[in-house]
Design an enzyme around this catalytic site. Structure first.
Site, PDB file in Angstrom:
ATOM      1  N   HIS A  19      -7.942  -5.059  -3.524  1.00 35.40           N
ATOM      2  CA  HIS A  19      -7.084  -5.832  -2.622  1.00 35.40           C
ATOM      3  C   HIS A  19      -7.215  -7.340  -2.754  1.00 35.40           C
ATOM      4  O   HIS A  19      -6.552  -8.063  -2.022  1.00 35.40           O
ATOM      5  CB  HIS A  19      -7.404  -5.480  -1.166  1.00 35.40           C
ATOM      6  CG  HIS A  19      -6.885  -4.145  -0.742  1.00 35.40           C
ATOM      7  ND1 HIS A  19      -5.583  -3.940  -0.351  1.00 35.40           N
ATOM      8  CD2 HIS A  19      -7.482  -2.936  -0.669  1.00 35.40           C
ATOM      9  CE1 HIS A  19      -5.401  -2.665  -0.046  1.00 35.40           C
ATOM     10  NE2 HIS A  19      -6.547  -2.040  -0.230  1.00 35.40           N
ATOM     11  N   LYS A  70      -0.600 -15.822   9.445  1.00 37.53           N
ATOM     12  CA  LYS A  70      -1.524 -15.072   8.589  1.00 37.53           C
ATOM     13  C   LYS A  70      -2.911 -15.656   8.812  1.00 37.53           C
ATOM     14  O   LYS A  70      -3.053 -16.658   9.516  1.00 37.53           O
ATOM     15  CB  LYS A  70      -1.131 -15.193   7.115  1.00 37.53           C
ATOM     16  CG  LYS A  70      -0.848 -16.616   6.642  1.00 37.53           C
ATOM     17  CD  LYS A  70      -0.328 -16.672   5.209  1.00 37.53           C
ATOM     18  CE  LYS A  70       1.122 -16.286   5.132  1.00 37.53           C
ATOM     19  NZ  LYS A  70       1.351 -15.083   4.351  1.00 37.53           N
ATOM     20  N   ARG A  71      -3.938 -15.040   8.265  1.00 36.25           N
ATOM     21  CA  ARG A  71      -5.278 -15.608   8.402  1.00 36.25           C
ATOM     22  C   ARG A  71      -5.293 -17.039   7.869  1.00 36.25           C
ATOM     23  O   ARG A  71      -4.593 -17.378   6.907  1.00 36.25           O
ATOM     24  CB  ARG A  71      -6.295 -14.747   7.642  1.00 36.25           C
ATOM     25  CG  ARG A  71      -6.665 -13.460   8.342  1.00 36.25           C
ATOM     26  CD  ARG A  71      -7.279 -13.710   9.725  1.00 36.25           C
ATOM     27  NE  ARG A  71      -8.609 -14.240   9.653  1.00 36.25           N
ATOM     28  CZ  ARG A  71      -9.728 -13.551   9.908  1.00 36.25           C
ATOM     29  NH1 ARG A  71      -9.650 -12.286  10.296  1.00 36.25           N
ATOM     30  NH2 ARG A  71     -10.905 -14.104   9.810  1.00 36.25           N
ATOM     31  N   LYS A  92      -4.139 -19.764   1.281  1.00 35.36           N
ATOM     32  CA  LYS A  92      -2.813 -19.499   1.870  1.00 35.36           C
ATOM     33  C   LYS A  92      -2.056 -20.799   2.152  1.00 35.36           C
ATOM     34  O   LYS A  92      -0.881 -20.781   2.482  1.00 35.36           O
ATOM     35  CB  LYS A  92      -2.962 -18.655   3.140  1.00 35.36           C
ATOM     36  CG  LYS A  92      -3.499 -17.244   2.836  1.00 35.36           C
ATOM     37  CD  LYS A  92      -3.649 -16.404   4.085  1.00 35.36           C
ATOM     38  CE  LYS A  92      -4.304 -15.053   3.841  1.00 35.36           C
ATOM     39  NZ  LYS A  92      -3.440 -14.086   3.179  1.00 35.36           N
ATOM     40  N   THR A 137       1.716  -8.299   2.784  1.00 35.88           N
ATOM     41  CA  THR A 137       2.713  -7.413   3.387  1.00 35.88           C
ATOM     42  C   THR A 137       3.471  -8.125   4.500  1.00 35.88           C
ATOM     43  O   THR A 137       4.558  -7.698   4.872  1.00 35.88           O
ATOM     44  CB  THR A 137       2.064  -6.135   3.961  1.00 35.88           C
ATOM     45  OG1 THR A 137       0.989  -6.504   4.825  1.00 35.88           O
ATOM     46  CG2 THR A 137       1.558  -5.238   2.854  1.00 35.88           C
ATOM     47  N   LYS A 154       7.526  -7.810   5.864  1.00 32.79           N
ATOM     48  CA  LYS A 154       7.967  -7.625   7.254  1.00 32.79           C
ATOM     49  C   LYS A 154       9.035  -8.654   7.614  1.00 32.79           C
ATOM     50  O   LYS A 154      10.041  -8.331   8.259  1.00 32.79           O
ATOM     51  CB  LYS A 154       6.767  -7.732   8.203  1.00 32.79           C
ATOM     52  CG  LYS A 154       5.784  -6.580   8.063  1.00 32.79           C
ATOM     53  CD  LYS A 154       4.431  -6.900   8.680  1.00 32.79           C
ATOM     54  CE  LYS A 154       3.394  -5.884   8.202  1.00 32.79           C
ATOM     55  NZ  LYS A 154       2.012  -6.327   8.445  1.00 32.79           N
TER      56      LYS A 154
END
Length: 841
Positions: free
Chosen positions: A378, A568-569, A574, A676, A680
């Site tokens: 992952h 998101k985290r 990111k 993911t 969404k």
């Protein structure tokens, strides 16, 4: 400005086309009152909203239980191959509404509660999120459980029943403050304790090699108590099981101390054993090598494997007799999927059981282990990889250390024969990493399973070239790609019923089981009525979320502005910081030309930072500090607002994603394994601004790159820059707007009372930025200008939205699980309904 919502608008939207089905409202009311009566008889005479919630939850649960029992009977009669999904995280969120959707009870429950003078949505809001995960990995596990049940697979999720899940995040004066998530304090109506299946788990001790075989003795025992939660499939009467283990001290735990007067201390020490399932480690994409974490990883593996073998040996529903004793057939009846490296100890533990307990030869045992276990990767970040010190293993799991050494010896022998004389390759492929501290590389251990799966094609190219290269050359047939997916039940039908209904009106309802049918929406891309309907649903969702923000955040926003969302985290890779630089740039432009016609934006950023991750916590403070300046500047007005979405979790995602216009997926190319959240947003009618990273690549392929806002470096560009060297200062000196933004951060514009507050962030961006924020800044700003321009043309914007929704078919977790079943587990999905409990079989 759009007109405010009426009370009727605020009442929960539920499809009238049969998406939620119809049940007998009278029966539901009778059952509800019965459950409420028993709740009040025990305690008091006045019902609270929580009493009403529990009455509704137990009423819905009644419909589950009969199907749950019949499903297990069905499996024992058919004796299918079973799949066991082992994960240290299951980020389930709430259960009530999801269950009602999957059992077709939502319409009837809404009508029943309405007739009883209650608001079903208010009752749903009382339920605590089951936040037993950090982010994408745990939420993916939850989607997979939904799909496995909906596809009729005999599947079980196994994990830990953490007493405290992912922490609740409070934002206090702009800083993240963590609070314990005591999600079980009022009880959990969805779980059932199963003490009859309690299992011992051993730690510490020593190993004896005797004539009768190897014995692990003088161990400390902790008991694993299972709690079962039903997982209903979509409208097929299948209800699978998620079994979570809770740690309990045995009655005699440390009671030898009683003999020397230490009875009280011995009883208090029971907490040491029970701490194993106390709390979820709150790290995402970061490995923390603590003994308690290793205990957790072994705890779930040891308890689960005992349970798997017990179920394999028994053959009839309710039977306690073992009738299948030949373990050589285990791979024919059992598939074990390991969700990342956290359950990697399943490999040496299954070897221990087969060799030490079942007395199989090493060769036979290893063949069974390899054919039974499969693994999904992952992450591509090196700091996320698990490397456990050998000394820790020696103390905690001495027998497993011996087994790992033997696995490694045989592995090295094989590689030496395949690549004679290549000593450097042997070093790279060894399970044991030499160095100041000798360590076991779990990433290497787990790659010895029969299947190694990566979560999307784009990341796997980079992975093959880097970490998997040696293993791929040795065993190319083991490696597979399986693009992640999301369940359309929760992430469309449940959270966005208005859009689900508009789609069903055009193409029917079968798309909920077969998301590929969304491509039929391309026939309506120029249909003015459909364009209007899609835009109307989005605006209604934005109005509803605006009302939610006003109620819970005391902030008033313009619902006609573009909702630009990054949730998101919080992590450097990111690149929430790139988003910050765009906000500051936009702010400066509005200040410079206040009379220009700007596209109004509400930028929402949300997510939790790991409590020990200093930079991530500073990023949150920067975002909130930028918001303080921007939101209070009268020149800017409502043309730009910055909202930090506190305590982002599954339930908040279900509200914000359907309301979003723009989805920010801006990680550095080659760093996101898949993602993911991006799927969404796409399914719910948001357009994506993103790099060619993770699943963005496949989203662009499915919807057409022209229907996403793609910008920035691609993987080869990043690789080339790594080789050449990344010079952040050259961008700073060359791009005036970037220089202005950075100077404002470092000069204290956003922290006037403490001008040097963000020195660490400035220093990181200028001198130590692994994720190259400045290198993509110019392309990002240019791309954001295109976004603003298109948003001014609502019809063209909505047509692009329709192209995106139509391209979502691939991103169903049903498709992902079908591929896992056929290509890894050797199982075939079955879409037939089994009879309901009151139907004859």
């Amino acid at each position: 400005m759009a007109k405010p919502l009426t009370d009727q608008d605020k009442r929960k939207q539920i499809s009238v086309r049969g998406l939620a089905g119809v049940e007998n409202v009278s029966d539901l009311k009778t059952n509800f009152n019965r459950h409420l009566h028993f709740t009040l008889v025990k305690d008091r005479n006045v019902a609270t909203k929580r009493d009403y919630y529990f009455a509704l939850a137990n009423t819905v649960r009644d419909y589950l239980v009969g199907r749950w029992i019949r499903t297990q009977q069905h499996y024992y009669e058919k004796d299918p191959k079973r799949v066991y999904y082992l994960s240290l995280e299951f980020y389930m969120g709430r259960t009530l509404q999801n269950t009602m959707v999957n059992l077709a009870l939502e319409n009837a429950c809404d009508e029943a509660t309405y007739q009883l003078g209650l608001d079903m949505e208010e009752l749903q809001d009382i339920e605590e999120d089951a936040g037993l995960g950090n982010g994408g990995l745990g939420r993916l596990a939850a989607c997979f459980l939904d799909s496995m049940a909906s596809l009729g697979l005999a599947a079980y999720g196994y994990g830990i029943r953490y007493e405290f899940g992912i922490f609740n995040q409070k934002i206090v004066e702009g800083w993240q403050v963590e609070e314990a998530d005591d999600w079980l304090r009022y009880g959990n109506p969805w779980e059932k304790a199963r003490p009859e299946y309690m299992r011992p788990v051993h730690y510490y001790g020593r190993v004896e090699h005797t004539d009768e075989g190897v014995k692990w003795v003088d161990t400390q025992v902790v008991l694993a108590l299972p709690y079962d939660t039903p997982v209903p499939g979509y409208r097929n009467n299948i209800v699978n099981t998620m079994r979570l283990w809770s740690a309990k001290a045995p009655c005699d735990f440390n009671l030898k101390d009683f003999n020397v007067g230490g009875y009280i201390q011995a009883v208090l020490d029971r907490n040491l054993a029970e701490n194993i399932s106390r709390v979820l480690y709150p790290n995402d994409n970061f490995f923390e090598g603590k003994e308690l974490r290793l205990k957790q990883e072994y705890f779930v593996v040891a308890a689960t494997l005992q349970d798997i073998i017990r179920r394999f040996k028994a053959s009839k529903f309710g039977s306690t007799e073992f009738v299948r004793l030949d373990l050589s057939t285990l791979p024919d009846k059992v598939a074990i999927q390991l969700n990342d490296t956290h359950p990697a100890l399943a490999i040496p533990e299954l070897m221990r059981i087969l060799v030490d307990v079942e007395k199989l030869t090493w060769e036979k045992a290893w063949d069974i282990v390899v054919r039974t276990c499969a693994y999904t990767n992952h992450t591509v970040l090196p700091e996320a990889l698990e490397r456990w010190p050998v000394d820790l293993f020696q103390n905690l799991l001495p027998r497993h250390l011996e087994l790992i050494y033997e696995i490694n010896r045989r592995h090295m022998e094989r590689i030496g024969k395949l690549f004679p004389g290549d000593l450097d390759r042997l070093r790279r492929m060894s399970l044991i990493e030499e160095g100041d501290v000798k360590k076991i590389n779990m990433f290497t251990l787990i790659r010895l399973s029969h299947s190694v799966t990566k979560t999307c094609w784009s990341s796997s190219v980079a992975l093959l070239l880097l970490r998997f290269k040696d293993f791929y050359e040795a065993d190319p047939d083991k490696f597979q790609n399986k693009t992640n997916g999301i369940t359309p039940r929760r992430w469309l039908v449940m959270c966005n019923p208005g859009l689900a209904e508009v789609i069903a009106e055009r193409i029917g309802e079968d798309y909920i089981r077969d998301l590929d049918q969304l491509k039929n929406l391309l026939d309506f891309v120029d249909d003015d009525a459909f364009i209007r309907d899609v835009a109307k649903v989005k605006q209604e969702n934005k109005m509803k979320f605006s009302a939610h923000l006003e109620e819970h955040y005391k902030v008033k926003i313009n619902p006609d502005s573009m909702f630009d969302v990054q949730v998101k985290r919080i992590h450097e890779y990111k690149r929430q910081l790139l988003n910050c630089l765009h906000i500051i740039t936009l702010y400066n432009r509005i200040k410079k030309e206040p009379t220009k016609s700007w596209t109004p934006r509400t930028v929402m950023i949300g997510g939790k930072a790991a409590p020990g991750y200093h930079t991530a916590k500073m990023i949150i403070k920067l975002i909130t500090s930028i918001g303080d300046i921007v939101n209070n500047d009268p020149v800017v007005g409502d043309r730009l607002k910055v909202i930090y979405l506190e305590n982002y979790r599954v339930t908040l995602a279900e509200k914000v994603i359907p309301a979003s216009d723009l989805s920010e997926q801006i990680s550095t190319a080659g760093t996101e394994a898949s993602g993911t959240g991006n799927m969404k947003f796409m399914l719910n009618g948001a357009l994506t601004i993103g790099t060619m990273d993770g699943a963005n690549v496949e989203m662009a392929e499915e919807a057409g790159e022209e229907n996403l806002f793609i910008f920035g470096m691609r993987v080869p560009d990043v690789k080339a820059m790594d080789e050449k060297g990344y010079d952040a200062e050259s961008y700073y000196n060359r791009i005036p707007e970037l220089k202005q933004a950075m100077d404002q951060i470092s000069g204290g514009l956003f922290s006037p009372s403490q001008p040097d507050l963000f020195t660490d962030i400035v220093n990181m961006l200028m001198h130590h930025d692994r994720f190259k924020v400045f290198a993509d800044y110019e392309a990002y700003i240019t791309c954001q200008d295109k976004v603003s321009a298109l948003y001014k043309n609502p019809k063209e914007w909505t047509k692009m939205v329709i192209h995106n929704i139509a391209g979502c078919g691939k991103f169903s977790s049903d498709r992902t699980i079908t591929q896992y079943a056929r290509e890894i587990w050797g199982m075939e999905p079955n879409l037939e309904k089994i009879p309901a409990p009151d139907d004859p079989r």
